[in-house]
Design a protein around this motif. Structure first.
Motif, PDB file in Angstrom:
ATOM      1  N   TYR A  98      -3.774  40.699  43.236  1.00  0.00           N
ATOM      2  CA  TYR A  98      -3.654  40.960  41.797  1.00  0.00           C
ATOM      3  C   TYR A  98      -4.353  40.107  40.919  1.00  0.00           C
ATOM      4  CZ  TYR A  98       0.512  43.597  43.248  1.00  0.00           C
ATOM      5  OH  TYR A  98       1.451  44.703  43.800  1.00  0.00           O
ATOM      6  N   ALA A  99      -5.107  39.159  41.588  1.00  0.00           N
ATOM      7  CA  ALA A  99      -5.978  38.271  40.684  1.00  0.00           C
ATOM      8  C   ALA A  99      -7.027  39.027  39.757  1.00  0.00           C
ATOM      9  CB  ALA A  99      -6.629  37.217  41.608  1.00  0.00           C
ATOM     10  N   GLY A 100      -7.578  39.895  40.508  1.00  0.00           N
ATOM     11  CA  GLY A 100      -8.765  40.708  39.560  1.00  0.00           C
ATOM     12  C   GLY A 100      -8.412  41.975  38.664  1.00  0.00           C
ATOM     13  N   GLN A 101      -6.885  41.948  38.626  1.00  0.00           N
ATOM     14  CA  GLN A 101      -6.514  43.035  37.992  1.00  0.00           C
ATOM     15  C   GLN A 101      -5.685  42.331  36.610  1.00  0.00           C
ATOM     16  OE1 GLN A 101      -3.610  45.269  39.853  1.00  0.00           O
ATOM     17  NE2 GLN A 101      -4.992  45.832  41.442  1.00  0.00           N
ATOM     18  N   MET A 102      -6.675  42.333  35.508  1.00  0.00           N
ATOM     19  CA  MET A 102      -6.488  41.602  34.378  1.00  0.00           C
ATOM     20  C   MET A 102      -5.639  41.803  33.410  1.00  0.00           C
ATOM     21  SD  MET A 102      -8.975  39.354  35.016  1.00  0.00           S
ATOM     22  CE  MET A 102      -9.465  38.142  33.671  1.00  0.00           C
ATOM     23  N   LEU A 120       1.705  33.938  32.929  1.00  0.00           N
ATOM     24  CA  LEU A 120       1.693  34.078  34.434  1.00  0.00           C
ATOM     25  C   LEU A 120       0.643  34.729  35.119  1.00  0.00           C
ATOM     26  CD1 LEU A 120       3.336  33.779  36.931  1.00  0.00           C
ATOM     27  CD2 LEU A 120       4.361  35.939  36.591  1.00  0.00           C
ATOM     28  N   MET A 121      -0.029  35.863  34.338  1.00  0.00           N
ATOM     29  CA  MET A 121      -0.981  36.528  34.707  1.00  0.00           C
ATOM     30  C   MET A 121      -2.378  35.620  34.750  1.00  0.00           C
ATOM     31  SD  MET A 121      -1.055  39.583  35.929  1.00  0.00           S
ATOM     32  CE  MET A 121      -2.706  40.036  35.787  1.00  0.00           C
ATOM     33  N   ALA A 122      -2.549  34.680  33.829  1.00  0.00           N
ATOM     34  CA  ALA A 122      -3.492  33.668  33.567  1.00  0.00           C
ATOM     35  C   ALA A 122      -3.602  32.716  34.795  1.00  0.00           C
ATOM     36  CB  ALA A 122      -3.343  33.094  32.273  1.00  0.00           C
ATOM     37  N   TYR A 123      -2.456  32.467  35.339  1.00  0.00           N
ATOM     38  CA  TYR A 123      -2.306  31.298  36.425  1.00  0.00           C
ATOM     39  C   TYR A 123      -2.712  32.306  37.738  1.00  0.00           C
ATOM     40  CZ  TYR A 123      -0.131  28.734  40.277  1.00  0.00           C
ATOM     41  OH  TYR A 123       0.000  28.142  41.418  1.00  0.00           O
ATOM     42  N   ILE A 124      -2.320  33.377  37.952  1.00  0.00           N
ATOM     43  CA  ILE A 124      -2.458  34.166  39.171  1.00  0.00           C
ATOM     44  C   ILE A 124      -4.043  34.189  39.072  1.00  0.00           C
ATOM     45  CG2 ILE A 124      -2.390  36.154  40.235  1.00  0.00           C
ATOM     46  CD1 ILE A 124       0.480  36.548  39.119  1.00  0.00           C
ATOM     47  N   ARG A 125      -4.673  34.600  37.929  1.00  0.00           N
ATOM     48  CA  ARG A 125      -6.231  34.694  38.138  1.00  0.00           C
ATOM     49  C   ARG A 125      -6.944  33.301  38.375  1.00  0.00           C
ATOM     50  NH1 ARG A 125      -4.983  37.785  33.400  1.00  0.00           N
ATOM     51  NH2 ARG A 125      -5.715  36.006  31.983  1.00  0.00           N
ATOM     52  N   SER A 126      -6.447  32.229  37.395  1.00  0.00           N
ATOM     53  CA  SER A 126      -6.939  31.018  37.811  1.00  0.00           C
ATOM     54  C   SER A 126      -6.746  30.459  39.185  1.00  0.00           C
ATOM     55  CB  SER A 126      -6.458  29.905  36.805  1.00  0.00           C
ATOM     56  OG  SER A 126      -5.197  29.681  36.968  1.00  0.00           O
ATOM     57  N   ALA A 127      -5.630  30.888  39.943  1.00  0.00           N
ATOM     58  CA  ALA A 127      -5.540  30.133  41.117  1.00  0.00           C
ATOM     59  C   ALA A 127      -6.328  30.896  42.253  1.00  0.00           C
ATOM     60  CB  ALA A 127      -3.954  30.493  41.280  1.00  0.00           C
ATOM     61  N   THR A 128      -6.803  31.901  41.986  1.00  0.00           N
ATOM     62  CA  THR A 128      -7.730  32.639  43.071  1.00  0.00           C
ATOM     63  C   THR A 128      -9.127  32.976  42.419  1.00  0.00           C
ATOM     64  OG1 THR A 128      -6.409  34.633  42.530  1.00  0.00           O
ATOM     65  CG2 THR A 128      -5.666  33.470  44.267  1.00  0.00           C
TER      66      THR A 128
END
Length: 412
Positions: A155-159, A197-205
């Motif tokens: 889901y990292a690429g789904q902004m 939460l979405m910002a963290y998921i994106r930054s972690a991957t």
């Protein structure tokens, strides 16, 4: 006597016809609110106003000024600040643009839509929430975390929070079953937590390639889906629909898309239980369906609820409208608003008020009258009062026409 009776009955017939007639509707839910961005640039608004800090600095940032305001509140805002804008445009030799109703509709819808999105989330706060809310017990991220549910790396690429909300809804019943099996508390989200939460998921991957952005949603399609998916069986929108759940058209239930996504998840288990109890099938969403429905629900509050006629009557005098738009034809400075077609539609009204503001400003200055300003729901109440005069005006005009015909017949 007979002629009088016929005229009386005929007059009431036309009054009933007028009352049952549908008013011109220029306030339909917009298909693509982003279209107003083109109007914002083409009409030169961007030269004086910014949107989230991007644009001119002569006037206020319209994204902030429009926050939380309905259609008529935005129309009132444009009207209230017209004298200042007229003055600045004259000083800087800036031509004042005019708007067709369709252009005004697109512009106001765009201004309203600006607050649909949140500012970017906080990744550090999102990381804290990932552990605090217990997400890490079931989901892994970059190889760290539980294996009960799928890894969140995909889901990292789904902004968009909408994409996460759609996935969480579709898998909600299974997630709930697993959560109960593992004795894991239900995570709830408030405010901008979903965005963090979405910002963290994106930054972690970070190495996930080019991100894909989910479309912001089409309110018109969302309105159709709200019925097709059966949402209206349980929820009403301003009184029209089911009564099982809350009316989604009343009150400030949601604000931004992030808050709406969080609230949808928070109430998921209760909704799934009720659907099962009522024998309703579980509904899944695909493509942009979730985005469309959320966009529709966001725009429900764009349109004002009916105003208070009594308050509007008071405002008509207090704001000085009666000094220019009431009384005999020879005494009126402006037109009779009770017979104006612009009053039938908030969008036509907003366009007419903007286009005629320079003339009205000059007339008021000549008469030594202050410029009336509108706050809160004052514009809504004023319109309700003026619209209440239309049946009376229609009947009066009809009677005058009949009397003129009668005189012509008598003259023959």
């Amino acid at each position: 006597m007979k002629r009088t009776s016929v005229a009386f009955v005929t007059g009431w017939f036309w009054l009933l016809v007028w009352c049952g007639r549908a008013s011109p509707q220029a306030t339909l839910v917009p298909g693509n609110p982003i279209d107003g961005r083109k109007v914002f640039a083409a009409k030169g608004c961007v030269s004086c106003h910014s949107v989230w800090g991007s644009g001119g600095t002569l006037g206020p940032d319209l994204a902030k000024a429009a926050s939380g305001k309905s259609l008529l509140q935005l129309a009132g805002l444009l009207w209230s600040h017209s004298p200042r804008m007229i003055e600045v445009m004259k000083q800087r030799d800036i031509p004042r643009p005019t708007f067709q109703p369709e252009e005004m509709a697109n512009l106001i819808a765009y201004l309203y839509y600006l607050n649909y999105f949140d500012e970017p989330g906080n990744a550090l706060e999102g990381e804290r929430l990932f552990f605090l809310k217990g997400c890490v017990r079931c989901h892994s991220l970059s190889g760290k975390g539980g294996a009960v549910g799928p890894a969140l790396d995909k889901y990292a690429g789904q902004m968009s929070p909408i994409s996460l909300a759609q996935a969480m809804w579709n898998h909600g019943p299974r997630m709930t079953a697993k959560r109960l099996e593992k004795w894991i508390a239900m995570p709830l989200f408030a405010g901008r937590e979903m965005g963090d939460l979405m910002a963290y998921i994106r930054s972690a991957t970070p190495d996930r390639g080019r991100p894909s952005y989910m479309a912001p949603g089409n309110p018109q399609e969302g309105e159709k889906l709200f019925r097709q998916k059966g949402c209206i069986k349980c929820h009403s929108v301003r009184g029209a629909g089911g009564k099982v759940g809350p009316d989604l058209g009343r009150g400030a239930i949601y604000r931004s898309v992030t808050e709406m996504a969080g609230n949808l998840w928070n109430h998921g288990p209760r909704m799934w239980d009720r659907m099962m109890a009522l024998g309703l099938p579980f509904i899944e969403f695909s493509g942009t369906e979730m985005a469309d429905i959320i966009a529709y629900l966001y725009f429900v509050r764009y349109f004002d609820e009916p105003g208070d006629v009594r308050k509007g009557n008071f405002l008509f005098t207090q704001k000085g409208c009666s000094q220019c738009h009431a009384g005999a034809q020879a005494q009126r400075v402006g037109p009779d608003l009770a017979t104006s077609e612009a009053i039938d539609s908030p969008i036509h009204l907003a366009a007419a008020m903007w286009n005629h503001a320079p003339v009205m400003e000059q007339r008021l200055r000549e008469k030594g009258l202050p410029w009336p300003k509108f706050e809160g729901n004052e514009m809504r109440d004023l319109i309700a009062y003026i619209q209440s005069l239309k049946p009376r005006a229609a009947l009066l005009n009809r009677s005058r026409t009949e009397r003129a015909v009668e005189r012509q017949m008598e003259a023959r």
